[in-house]
Motif scaffolding. Sequence first.
Motif, PDB file in Angstrom:
ATOM      1  N   ALA A  47      21.245 -42.002  30.703  1.00  0.00           N
ATOM      2  CA  ALA A  47      22.192 -41.104  30.028  1.00  0.00           C
ATOM      3  C   ALA A  47      21.453 -39.812  29.708  1.00  0.00           C
ATOM      4  CB  ALA A  47      22.733 -41.735  28.749  1.00  0.00           C
ATOM      5  N   VAL A  48      22.034 -38.687  30.060  1.00  0.00           N
ATOM      6  CA  VAL A  48      21.464 -37.372  29.775  1.00  0.00           C
ATOM      7  C   VAL A  48      22.416 -36.654  28.828  1.00  0.00           C
ATOM      8  CG1 VAL A  48      20.736 -35.158  30.736  1.00  0.00           C
ATOM      9  CG2 VAL A  48      20.300 -37.281  32.006  1.00  0.00           C
ATOM     10  N   VAL A  49      21.861 -36.111  27.744  1.00  0.00           N
ATOM     11  CA  VAL A  49      22.701 -35.475  26.729  1.00  0.00           C
ATOM     12  C   VAL A  49      22.093 -34.133  26.337  1.00  0.00           C
ATOM     13  CG1 VAL A  49      23.735 -35.684  24.440  1.00  0.00           C
ATOM     14  CG2 VAL A  49      23.382 -37.728  25.841  1.00  0.00           C
ATOM     15  N   GLY A  50      22.933 -33.085  26.292  1.00  0.00           N
ATOM     16  CA  GLY A  50      22.461 -31.778  25.875  1.00  0.00           C
ATOM     17  C   GLY A  50      23.591 -30.882  25.458  1.00  0.00           C
TER      18      GLY A  50
ATOM     19  N   VAL B 109      17.776 -31.065  17.629  1.00  0.00           N
ATOM     20  CA  VAL B 109      17.176 -30.133  16.664  1.00  0.00           C
ATOM     21  C   VAL B 109      18.127 -28.963  16.472  1.00  0.00           C
ATOM     22  CG1 VAL B 109      15.179 -28.684  16.136  1.00  0.00           C
ATOM     23  CG2 VAL B 109      14.869 -30.778  17.482  1.00  0.00           C
ATOM     24  N   ALA B 110      18.439 -28.639  15.220  1.00  0.00           N
ATOM     25  CA  ALA B 110      19.349 -27.529  14.939  1.00  0.00           C
ATOM     26  C   ALA B 110      18.724 -26.215  15.382  1.00  0.00           C
ATOM     27  CB  ALA B 110      19.675 -27.485  13.446  1.00  0.00           C
ATOM     28  N   ASP B 111      19.492 -25.389  16.087  1.00  0.00           N
ATOM     29  CA  ASP B 111      18.955 -24.110  16.570  1.00  0.00           C
ATOM     30  C   ASP B 111      19.140 -22.999  15.532  1.00  0.00           C
ATOM     31  OD1 ASP B 111      17.935 -22.175  18.565  1.00  0.00           O
ATOM     32  OD2 ASP B 111      19.983 -21.423  18.442  1.00  0.00           O
ATOM     33  N   ASP B 112      20.354 -22.829  15.021  1.00  0.00           N
ATOM     34  CA  ASP B 112      20.644 -21.822  13.989  1.00  0.00           C
ATOM     35  C   ASP B 112      20.173 -20.429  14.373  1.00  0.00           C
ATOM     36  OD1 ASP B 112      21.851 -23.713  12.343  1.00  0.00           O
ATOM     37  OD2 ASP B 112      19.959 -24.263  11.395  1.00  0.00           O
ATOM     38  N   GLY B 113      20.310 -20.086  15.646  1.00  0.00           N
ATOM     39  CA  GLY B 113      19.975 -18.731  16.088  1.00  0.00           C
ATOM     40  C   GLY B 113      18.504 -18.466  16.313  1.00  0.00           C
TER      41      GLY B 113
ATOM     42  N   ASP C  22      18.046 -33.542  25.100  1.00  0.00           N
ATOM     43  CA  ASP C  22      17.577 -32.182  24.848  1.00  0.00           C
ATOM     44  C   ASP C  22      17.162 -32.048  23.384  1.00  0.00           C
ATOM     45  OD1 ASP C  22      17.352 -29.265  25.152  1.00  0.00           O
ATOM     46  OD2 ASP C  22      19.225 -29.213  24.009  1.00  0.00           O
ATOM     47  N   MET C  23      16.379 -31.014  23.097  1.00  0.00           N
ATOM     48  CA  MET C  23      15.946 -30.787  21.716  1.00  0.00           C
ATOM     49  C   MET C  23      16.805 -29.709  21.048  1.00  0.00           C
ATOM     50  SD  MET C  23      11.816 -31.443  22.023  1.00  0.00           S
ATOM     51  CE  MET C  23      11.574 -31.381  20.245  1.00  0.00           C
TER      52      MET C  23
ATOM     53  N   ALA D   5      13.672 -40.171  25.946  1.00  0.00           N
ATOM     54  CA  ALA D   5      12.836 -39.038  26.323  1.00  0.00           C
ATOM     55  C   ALA D   5      13.412 -37.774  25.693  1.00  0.00           C
ATOM     56  CB  ALA D   5      12.786 -38.885  27.838  1.00  0.00           C
ATOM     57  N   LEU D   6      12.578 -36.980  25.045  1.00  0.00           N
ATOM     58  CA  LEU D   6      12.979 -35.683  24.510  1.00  0.00           C
ATOM     59  C   LEU D   6      12.550 -34.610  25.500  1.00  0.00           C
ATOM     60  CD1 LEU D   6      11.932 -36.042  20.754  1.00  0.00           C
ATOM     61  CD2 LEU D   6      14.239 -36.197  21.711  1.00  0.00           C
ATOM     62  N   THR D   7      13.474 -33.727  25.863  1.00  0.00           N
ATOM     63  CA  THR D   7      13.173 -32.681  26.837  1.00  0.00           C
ATOM     64  C   THR D   7      13.521 -31.312  26.268  1.00  0.00           C
ATOM     65  OG1 THR D   7      15.364 -32.870  27.875  1.00  0.00           O
ATOM     66  CG2 THR D   7      13.572 -34.217  28.788  1.00  0.00           C
ATOM     67  N   THR D   8      12.924 -30.273  26.854  1.00  0.00           N
ATOM     68  CA  THR D   8      13.099 -28.921  26.339  1.00  0.00           C
ATOM     69  C   THR D   8      12.867 -27.903  27.434  1.00  0.00           C
ATOM     70  OG1 THR D   8      12.333 -27.367  24.630  1.00  0.00           O
ATOM     71  CG2 THR D   8      10.663 -28.734  25.669  1.00  0.00           C
ATOM     72  N   GLY D   9      13.340 -26.694  27.207  1.00  0.00           N
ATOM     73  CA  GLY D   9      13.012 -25.576  28.079  1.00  0.00           C
ATOM     74  C   GLY D   9      11.821 -24.799  27.574  1.00  0.00           C
ATOM     75  N   PHE D  10      11.282 -25.188  26.420  1.00  0.00           N
ATOM     76  CA  PHE D  10      10.128 -24.520  25.838  1.00  0.00           C
ATOM     77  C   PHE D  10       8.833 -24.995  26.489  1.00  0.00           C
ATOM     78  CE2 PHE D  10      12.733 -24.571  21.679  1.00  0.00           C
ATOM     79  CZ  PHE D  10      13.381 -23.402  22.034  1.00  0.00           C
ATOM     80  N   ALA D  11       7.752 -24.283  26.225  1.00  0.00           N
ATOM     81  CA  ALA D  11       6.425 -24.703  26.661  1.00  0.00           C
ATOM     82  C   ALA D  11       5.910 -25.806  25.733  1.00  0.00           C
ATOM     83  CB  ALA D  11       5.461 -23.513  26.663  1.00  0.00           C
ATOM     84  N   ARG D  12       4.867 -26.488  26.201  1.00  0.00           N
ATOM     85  CA  ARG D  12       4.311 -27.610  25.441  1.00  0.00           C
ATOM     86  C   ARG D  12       3.911 -27.255  24.000  1.00  0.00           C
ATOM     87  NH1 ARG D  12       4.802 -32.608  24.976  1.00  0.00           N
ATOM     88  NH2 ARG D  12       4.782 -32.762  27.248  1.00  0.00           N
TER      89      ARG D  12
END
Length: 223
Positions: free
Chosen positions: A168-171, A15-19, A9-10, A110-117
Amino acid sequence: MTITLAVLDMAGTTVADDGLVERAFTDAIGAVGVSERDDRFPAMLDHVRRTMGQSKIVVFRALLPEAEARQANAAFEAAYGRLVKAGHCEPVPGAEQAIKDLRAAGVKVALTTGFARPTQDAIIAALGWQDLADIALTPADAGRGRPFPDMVLTAVLRLGVDDVREVAVVGDTPSDVVSGLRAGASVAAGVLTGAGVAADFEAVGATHVLESVRDLPSLLTRL
């Protein structure tokens, strides 16, 4: 079983979210007339927090009629993009080196996200990660986002992995872990650098709970 693919996951994991997600959501929901003073806002924000990691358009569809959901999703992506361009985007400490170590050991990433491209691309560009991973995927690339297994299985197919047990899946959210378990991954691990806590991951059957994604390379050497 040797791990040959790590699906990471990103936001909150590498990637740091920090809100940033909550800040972008506040802007987005305001675009459809729901301010922070609106009686509906607390419940909406709580839903966003509970569904961290999932496809953002799906999250907005649970809160709003279709036309407003699409408008809010577009506003969310624009707001998040502005935050990234303003410099509010940093890697989780040790994440970049962990990815390099994995690939040096022959593990595809593989980097994955819930965001759009466009948002994913903006994050990758801001971090200079264009060549860091083997592939980067969004829900639109796979069909459905987390907690469904689609992005994991798309990575398996596109990267030529022979056996889902080699994954392996990590998030940082339960949705990440559930997507890995549903895909048949041998490792479906939660990390404590984002939205989730250990109890959340244990409740959905995580195989491991890590302090950070930086601990993944050493975990894989012990399997």
